[in-house]
Design an enzyme around this catalytic site. Structure first.
Site, PDB file in Angstrom:
ATOM      1  N   LYS A   1       5.415   9.658   8.203  1.00  0.00           N
ATOM      2  CA  LYS A   1       5.295   9.227   9.617  1.00  0.00           C
ATOM      3  C   LYS A   1       6.305   9.900  10.548  1.00  0.00           C
ATOM      4  O   LYS A   1       6.129  11.054  10.903  1.00  0.00           O
ATOM      5  CB  LYS A   1       5.411   7.706   9.725  1.00  0.00           C
ATOM      6  CG  LYS A   1       4.605   6.925   8.696  1.00  0.00           C
ATOM      7  CD  LYS A   1       3.179   6.711   9.064  1.00  0.00           C
ATOM      8  CE  LYS A   1       2.510   5.760   8.088  1.00  0.00           C
ATOM      9  NZ  LYS A   1       1.060   5.828   8.109  1.00  0.00           N
TER      10      LYS A   1
ATOM     11  N   ASP B   1       9.416   2.597  -0.790  1.00  0.00           N
ATOM     12  CA  ASP B   1       8.445   3.337   0.013  1.00  0.00           C
ATOM     13  C   ASP B   1       8.789   3.053   1.477  1.00  0.00           C
ATOM     14  O   ASP B   1       8.421   2.009   2.018  1.00  0.00           O
ATOM     15  CB  ASP B   1       7.035   2.868  -0.345  1.00  0.00           C
ATOM     16  CG  ASP B   1       5.975   3.535   0.521  1.00  0.00           C
ATOM     17  OD1 ASP B   1       6.340   4.213   1.505  1.00  0.00           O
ATOM     18  OD2 ASP B   1       4.780   3.365   0.216  1.00  0.00           O
TER      19      ASP B   1
ATOM     20  N   TYR C   1       0.870  -1.181   0.000  1.00  0.00           N
ATOM     21  CA  TYR C   1       0.000   0.000   0.000  1.00  0.00           C
ATOM     22  C   TYR C   1       0.898   1.220   0.000  1.00  0.00           C
ATOM     23  O   TYR C   1       1.807   1.330   0.826  1.00  0.00           O
ATOM     24  CB  TYR C   1      -0.888  -0.030   1.253  1.00  0.00           C
ATOM     25  CG  TYR C   1      -1.767   1.185   1.437  1.00  0.00           C
ATOM     26  CD1 TYR C   1      -2.925   1.348   0.685  1.00  0.00           C
ATOM     27  CD2 TYR C   1      -1.450   2.163   2.379  1.00  0.00           C
ATOM     28  CE1 TYR C   1      -3.748   2.457   0.869  1.00  0.00           C
ATOM     29  CE2 TYR C   1      -2.270   3.274   2.570  1.00  0.00           C
ATOM     30  CZ  TYR C   1      -3.416   3.408   1.806  1.00  0.00           C
ATOM     31  OH  TYR C   1      -4.225   4.506   1.995  1.00  0.00           O
TER      32      TYR C   1
HETATM   33  N1  HOZ Z   1      -1.931   1.218   6.848  1.00  0.00           N
HETATM   34  C1  HOZ Z   1      -2.122   2.612   7.156  1.00  0.00           C
HETATM   35  C2  HOZ Z   1      -0.820   3.204   7.501  1.00  0.00           C
HETATM   36  N2  HOZ Z   1       0.076   3.151   6.426  1.00  0.00           N
HETATM   37  C3  HOZ Z   1      -3.131   2.745   8.250  1.00  0.00           C
HETATM   38  C4  HOZ Z   1      -3.472   4.126   8.567  1.00  0.00           C
HETATM   39  C5  HOZ Z   1      -4.669   4.623   7.852  1.00  0.00           C
HETATM   40  O1  HOZ Z   1      -4.924   4.218   6.712  1.00  0.00           O
HETATM   41  O2  HOZ Z   1      -5.346   5.417   8.461  1.00  0.00           O
END
Ligand code: HOZ
Length: 427
Positions: free
Chosen positions: A266, A238, A143
């Protein structure tokens, strides 16, 4: 003030889609309704119902020093007193750029943006502009944020939505994204063979964290780098989640594989919205205004986000990574022996302070298919039980824990004990 999470959620649902500003937060994949939070301090979070939790999510990665970390908060306060945004250059942006260049091996020049999604979408535009090719390869279950080109066999919330390919993504856009299998180098070679001289870039989460934590097999990332080089395509890491988390220089430092472009997010904003993409000077000089690849942002390099991010990055030394490793290894070991004791079909994957407990009959989750076959109903029961016991986990099987350095001895013991009691309860 709302009185409790249920009423707050009912109110939110009427005015915000699904009552949340990011789908995973809605708790749908754990068959539940969200908890609304009021505050956090160190390793703990407090909800509006009066409950206290040990936080194992850390806002999905940024909070490496826990909640309301004093240095971060102080940096935000002092920066905000000088003005919150200028839409014009400030020197702290260069301080941040220098820090990133010092820490991340692949980066000689870096552009700040406001989120991980912005970083990855800008990175593929740059790769296309630089190589003058159109196609990208991504991996199933990876993702890279919610830009159209990435919502194809995507992980995270897209995986639990029931339709991984979001509506609203046109066929024309989707056809430029090819999908390979994580940890399967042959699937990458096949795509390169079928699409010679057309592939601009391969984008990968070097440590996959959005189908749960999936560790790259030995040599996989190195082979990927060679294939990209042979084909004059760029390799994009990424590292929005793994950057500064698994080591100072991220996964690329840990596995000693240097990508052409790296995306970050992040931790880089210390809990405020920030992202970045960077690479060699030669590649980055293709970005406007020096080059023809356009990308811009009113709040890019925002001084509050730069101050917060720098207050974190400047403290990331060997001692912190040792501490995180110690905390995480203790929890990992504790959960592993609980799995043995209870006989539950589960395994735990971990790199540093990122980890996932998979409910699966397989010993090791290696790709999207393995992940999809996990017992998500059992995870939902486990999640709810842990929540009741005061441990806040990701509300989906397909996410990671991000542990903070504020987790103490009592927290570790409580997490392991709650894990044992929860496993006993749900099997
Ligand atoms: N997997 C997402 C963080 N890369 C979760 C956070 C979100 O989508 O709110």
């Amino acid at each position: 003030m709302f009185t409790n999470s249920k009423t707050a959620y009912n109110k939110a649902k009427k005015i915000i889609p699904g009552g949340v500003n990011s789908p995973v937060r809605a708790f749908r994949s754990v068959n539940s309704t969200p908890v609304f939070f009021e505050s956090g301090n160190g390793s703990k979070m407090f909800d509006i119902d009066g409950n206290k939790y040990i936080d194992c999510v850390g806002s999905w990665g940024p909070l490496i020093f826990g909640h309301a970390d004093k240095e971060t908060v102080d940096s935000i306060i002092s920066s905000s007193k000088l003005g919150t945004t200028f839409g014009a250059p400030t020197e702290i942006e260069s301080t941040m750029a220098s820090k990133i260049i010092e820490m991340v091996p692949s980066i000689e020049k870096v552009r700040m943006v406001s989120s991980g999604t912005e970083a990855t979408m800008s990175a593929i535009r740059l790769a296309r502009g630089y190589t003058k090719k159109d196609l990208i390869i991504k991996f199933s279950g990876n993702y890279h944020g919610h830009f159209d080109s990435f919502l194809i066999k995507a992980g995270s919330g897209a995986m639990t939505l029931g339709k991984p390919d979001s509506q609203g993504v046109t066929e024309n856009i989707a056809k430029d994204t090819l999908v390979a299998e994580f940890n399967d180098i042959e699937s990458v070679k096949t795509l390169f063979n079928k699409n010679q001289n057309k592939i601009a870039a391969v984008i990968i989460e070097p440590i996959a964290g959005n189908m749960g934590l999936v560790i790259p097999k030995n040599g996989f990332l190195k082979e990927l780098k060679s294939i990209c080089k042979e084909n004059n395509s760029l390799l994009i890491f990424d590292e929005v989640m793994s950057g500064f988390r698994v080591s100072r220089g991220g996964a690329q430092e840990l596995y000693n594989v240097i990508p052409d472009i790296t995306t970050l997010g992040k931790i880089i904003g210390g809990g405020l919205p920030a992202g970045a993409y960077g690479g060699s000077t030669e590649i980055m000089d293709h970005v406007a205004p020096d080059g023809p690849v356009y990308q811009a942002g009113t709040l890019s390099g925002n001084p509050l986000a730069m101050s917060a991010g720098l207050s974190v990055l400047t403290r990331l030394n060997d001692d912190i990574y040792k501490k995180l490793e110690n905390i995480s290894a203790r929890i990992h070991d504790g959960i592993s022996s609980n799995i043995k004791e209870t006989g539950v079909n589960a395994n735990i994957a971990r790199v540093g302070s990122m980890m996932t407990l998979f409910f699966s009959k397989k010993d090791c989750i290696e790709n999207f298919n393995d992940a999809k076959n996990c017992d998500t109903n059992l995870y939902a029961k486990y999640f709810k039980s842990m929540l009741e016991m005061g441990v806040y986990l990701p509300p989906s099987q397909y996410e990671c824990l991000f542990l903070s350095s504020k987790i103490d001895e009592d927290d570790i013991n409580k997490i392991i004990d709650s894990n044992l009691n929860s496993l006993k309860k749900i099997i």
